[in-house]
Enzyme design. Structure first.
Site, PDB file in Angstrom:
ATOM      1  N   CYS A  59       0.840  -1.190   0.000  1.00 31.64           N
ATOM      2  CA  CYS A  59       0.000   0.000   0.000  1.00 31.64           C
ATOM      3  C   CYS A  59       0.871   1.233   0.000  1.00 31.64           C
ATOM      4  CB  CYS A  59      -0.908   0.015   1.219  1.00 31.64           C
ATOM      5  SG  CYS A  59       0.032   0.195   2.740  1.00 31.64           S
TER       6      CYS A  59
ATOM      7  N   CYS B  36       3.289   1.710   2.925  1.00 29.12           N
ATOM      8  CA  CYS B  36       4.500   0.894   2.852  1.00 29.12           C
ATOM      9  C   CYS B  36       5.505   1.548   1.911  1.00 29.12           C
ATOM     10  CB  CYS B  36       4.203  -0.504   2.324  1.00 29.12           C
ATOM     11  SG  CYS B  36       2.832  -1.312   3.099  1.00 29.12           S
TER      12      CYS B  36
ATOM     13  N   ASP C  97       5.146 -33.053  -2.178  1.00 30.40           N
ATOM     14  CA  ASP C  97       6.376 -33.191  -1.416  1.00 30.40           C
ATOM     15  C   ASP C  97       6.050 -32.932   0.057  1.00 30.40           C
ATOM     16  OD1 ASP C  97       9.173 -33.184  -0.829  1.00 30.40           O
ATOM     17  OD2 ASP C  97       9.003 -31.011  -0.687  1.00 30.40           O
TER      18      ASP C  97
ATOM     19  N   ASP D 240       8.668 -27.812  -3.175  1.00 28.21           N
ATOM     20  CA  ASP D 240       9.331 -26.537  -2.923  1.00 28.21           C
ATOM     21  C   ASP D 240      10.835 -26.604  -3.128  1.00 28.21           C
ATOM     22  OD1 ASP D 240       9.797 -28.154  -0.692  1.00 28.21           O
ATOM     23  OD2 ASP D 240      10.357 -26.395   0.464  1.00 28.21           O
TER      24      ASP D 240
ATOM     25  N   ASP E  49      12.932 -30.965  -5.802  1.00 29.38           N
ATOM     26  CA  ASP E  49      11.649 -31.154  -6.474  1.00 29.38           C
ATOM     27  C   ASP E  49      11.647 -30.526  -7.861  1.00 29.38           C
ATOM     28  OD1 ASP E  49      10.404 -32.392  -4.250  1.00 29.38           O
ATOM     29  OD2 ASP E  49      10.233 -30.421  -3.320  1.00 29.38           O
TER      30      ASP E  49
END
Lengths: 683, 51
Positions: free
Chosen positions: A3, A6, A404, A578, A582
């Site tokens: 936003c 930020c 996984d 992840d 993988d």
């Protein structure tokens, strides 16, 4: 960062640093570009951002996003829009009865605007059609280009011979809608890719290198060379392969092997890029960097697996393959038919062109991209980023899921056992929190996070011994948070002098919504099972908890083979993973999803990346993908239905330019409106 | 007819001006961060960046 406040915080915070000249946030891709003094290093900037409250990663320039496909389309789009509006203005006057000299004048002005505009705005299509023709293929751009070129040429001829009709408006309108479809398509891919790209390159962008003069210098990963000595602090990832020459620690190799328990390592042992140093600083003599690391080896395996998926034909291309020849044949047939009927060369050509233009694949061109843009936007708002539009098409067909364990079903980071925490008294919890907050060790941080609600006890003389723990003095009594004397699992010991030692065990927690997400996948007709590189015992534990079957100790190659076996059995496989291990499996599966916390390789190989912890992103993506495909099919039906109505009219020569323009616009608007129903699809 | 002779060039000229402005904006990178641009208006400038 999401936003205005930020943005302001990040920009102001960074600009307060003396070495920073300017900081500019790009909110669309969630990046900040900083102009700073060369003395300021990337880790210092990251630390500064962390002090403001933002987690960040430096981004390597060579990992930059592929050049946007939208930008080159914007200028032709603007030209086509401008030209078609002006030419349409002329055309309306002509249709409403202008004739003689006025009509000629209007035609000439139309030609003056239309010809250069067509030449400019049509380039993307001409170029693509030419590329296809040169390789003896056809694509959707071939009939478009032929139609546009023929219509423009004939319009020019009409204009010069004081004819009654010209089609500059039709061709420009066609270009406008087609370019809009193309731009939407490109926008979707870009947007999602930009989001994913911002997450990429998280692991080890560089290392602190110990120079022969004994100084420490921050060196980027690509500048590392074999023989260099890098110092890896506790909690840091290795940027290159090498051998430990000093120090003794334990390493988290889950990124490479999927094994979640720390592996002890000491002098003389080989270590690999991407592993996380847990306990104590070590000095590593670099042996392989960049392309030569075992990390890069897995990346190559992944690339090979990805080849198989690139042969997938997108729905739009398949439609184009059927559509283009049909349109050509139809136009040619109407030309021949009218010639045989004795209409003369000129009139037959006009009708053939009318057929080519009215079958304009505008609506078909929009059918897929608009639906996908809307669906991906909806998913994006729910924290799910789709990297490639075809991923939704592939995901919609999936009927098996392999998941996984470490990092996918579980959070991939140890968290203290809830039972052990509840057993702690208020006082002990305060002491543990105070001790843990003094250390950057992953276990300490996890403990500090879990105890965040308690008030820390006052401590003095706090010291940390790497590999051993934190000790301090509380109320005159020594207290320590330390490595347990003996433990089968991961744990820390809270040791307060004069009291029994309390053991706080750590385990890798299941992701929230894990059970419900798996159940919902099954209800959607996609049964899941676990495919993990971790040891059988920890896989069995998780498998029991969720009620799934599982395969343990699978190497990256085993995982790929498991997927290929299923695919040969006629299944369409979704892979969720992840880790780096993988990566090849993610690339080999029909569709793949990775969490935002995944390794670079994982995120790069996956089609879809979800932010946040909840696994509910899986059924959500699947449901959205299926709804999107339903809308895409409806869109095709609408577009084809329009052609079925309009084409006979064109073939029999009833189509006036006005009808053609209105019909064209209507069919496109129908398709767009239908696609907008997907706005809330990801809820 | 005479009014047309004046109006058509004027209309075209204005349209071309708009097109030129768009090209300028495109080249200046004003379309690079659409989300940020929408939010940036909410930031209170404290006068430090103003000349």
């Amino acid at each position: 960062m999401h936003c205005a406040s930020c943005m302001a915080k990040v920009e102001r915070g960074l600009e307060q640093l003396p070495a920073v000249a300017k900081a500019r946030v790009n909110l669309s891709v969630r990046q900040v570009r900083v102009a700073h003094h060369p003395a300021l290093t990337a880790p210092e900037l990251v630390a500064a951002l962390e002090a403001i409250g933002f987690v960040s990663q430096p981004r390597l320039e060579d990992a930059g996003p592929a050049a946007s496909a939208v930008r080159p389309l914007l200028a032709p789009l603007a030209v086509a829009g401008f030209a078609s509006m002006n030419v349409m203005l002329m055309s309306v006057s002509i249709w409403s009865g202008a004739d003689g000299g006025t009509r000629d004048l209007f035609h000439w002005i139309s030609a003056l605007i239309g010809v250069p505009a067509t030449a400019y705005a049509g380039r993307p299509f001409f170029a693509s059609a030419w590329r296809a023709l040169r390789r003896l293929h056809t694509n959707m751009d071939v009939p478009i280009s032929i139609g546009i070129l023929l219509a423009t040429a004939l319009s020019l001829y009409e204009t010069m011979t004081h004819g009654r009709t010209a089609w500059f408006d039709g061709t420009l309108m066609l270009l406008l809608f087609l370019l809009a479809g193309r731009a939407l398509d490109a926008m979707m891919r870009d947007r999602a890719r930009a989001g994913v790209d911002a997450l990429l390159r998280q692991a080890a962008p560089g290392a602190l290198v110990l120079t022969p003069e004994g100084e420490l210098a921050w060196t980027e990963a690509r500048d590392l060379e074999p023989g260099m000595l890098m110092r890896v602090a506790a909690g840091e990832r290795l940027a290159a392969d090498g051998e430990i020459v000093a120090g003794r620690t334990s390493l988290d190799q889950s990124l490479l092997t999927g094994e979640s328990a720390p592996v002890p390592a000491s002098v003389g042992e080989a270590v690999h890029a991407g592993t996380l140093n847990l306990d104590a600083p070590i000095d590593v003599r670099v042996s392989a960097t960049g392309e030569d690391t075992s990390l890069a080896e897995i990346a190559r395996l992944m690339e090979a697996a990805g080849q198989s998926r690139s042969s997938y034909v997108r729905i739009a291309d398949r439609a184009a393959g059927l559509y283009a020849p049909a349109v050509h044949t139809l136009a040619l047939a109407s030309f021949a038919g009218w010639m045989i009927a004795g209409a003369g060369l000129y009139q037959s050509t006009v009708i053939a062109i009318a057929v080519l233009i009215i079958t304009c694949p505008c609506a078909i061109g929009l059918a897929v991209p608009v639906a996908q843009v809307v669906a991906c936007g909806a998913l994006m708002r729910q924290g799910v980023m789709v990297k490639d539009g075809s991923a939704l098409e592939r995901l919609a067909r999936v009927d098996r899921a392999l998941i996984d364990k470490t990092g996918s079903l579980t959070m991939g980071r140890p968290a203290p056992d809830a039972i052990a925490l509840v057993a702690l008294s208020q006082r002990d919890a305060g002491i543990a929190l105070a001790l843990a907050s003094h250390s950057r060790h992953p276990l300490s941080r996890a403990l500090a996070d879990a105890l965040a609600g308690h008030s820390p006890a006052p401590l003095t003389d706090v010291t940390e011994t790497p590999g051993y723990g934190v000790r301090g003095v509380w109320n005159g009594r020594p207290a320590a948070l330390r490595r347990p004397d003996s433990a089968g699992t991961i744990a820390v010991a809270l040791d307060i002098a004069g009291e029994p030692v309390r053991l706080i065990a750590f385990s890798d927690l299941l992701r929230p919504d894990c059970r419900t997400a798996i159940d919902e996948l099954a209800r959607l007709g996609v049964p899941s099972s676990i495919l993990s590189g971790d040891n059988a015992r920890s896989v069995a534990e998780v498998a029991r908890a969720i009620g799934l079957t599982g395969q343990a100790s699978a190497s990256p190659r085993d995982k790929t083979e498991a997927i290929v076996r299923l695919q040969n059995g006629g299944h369409s496989v979704l892979m969720v993973g992840d880790g780096l291990n993988d990566g090849p499996a993610l690339a080999a599966a029909d569709a793949s999803i990775a969490p935002g916390t995944a390794s670079d390789a994982g995120r790069q190989a996956a089609d879809i990346v979800f932010l946040g912890d909840s696994l509910s992103a899986l059924p959500r993506s699947l449901r959205t993908a299926r709804r999107t495909m339903r809308v895409v099919r409806e869109n095709f039906a609408l577009a084809v239905g329009y052609n079925v109505l309009a084409v006979p009219l064109a073939i029999f020569g009833y189509v006036t330019p006005l009808i053609a323009a209105v019909a064209m616009a209507t069919s496109s608007i129908l398709v767009i409106t239908n696609s907008l129903r997907l706005v809330r699809a990801a809820r | 007819m005479t009014s047309l002779a004046a109006l058509i060039p004027i209309a075209l000229f204005l349209g071309l001006c708009g097109l030129a402005a768009f090209f300028w904006a495109l080249r200046e990178g004003q379309f690079d961060d659409l989300e940020g641009a929408a939010s940036r208006i909410l930031i209170d400038e404290e006068g430090e960046e103003l000349p």
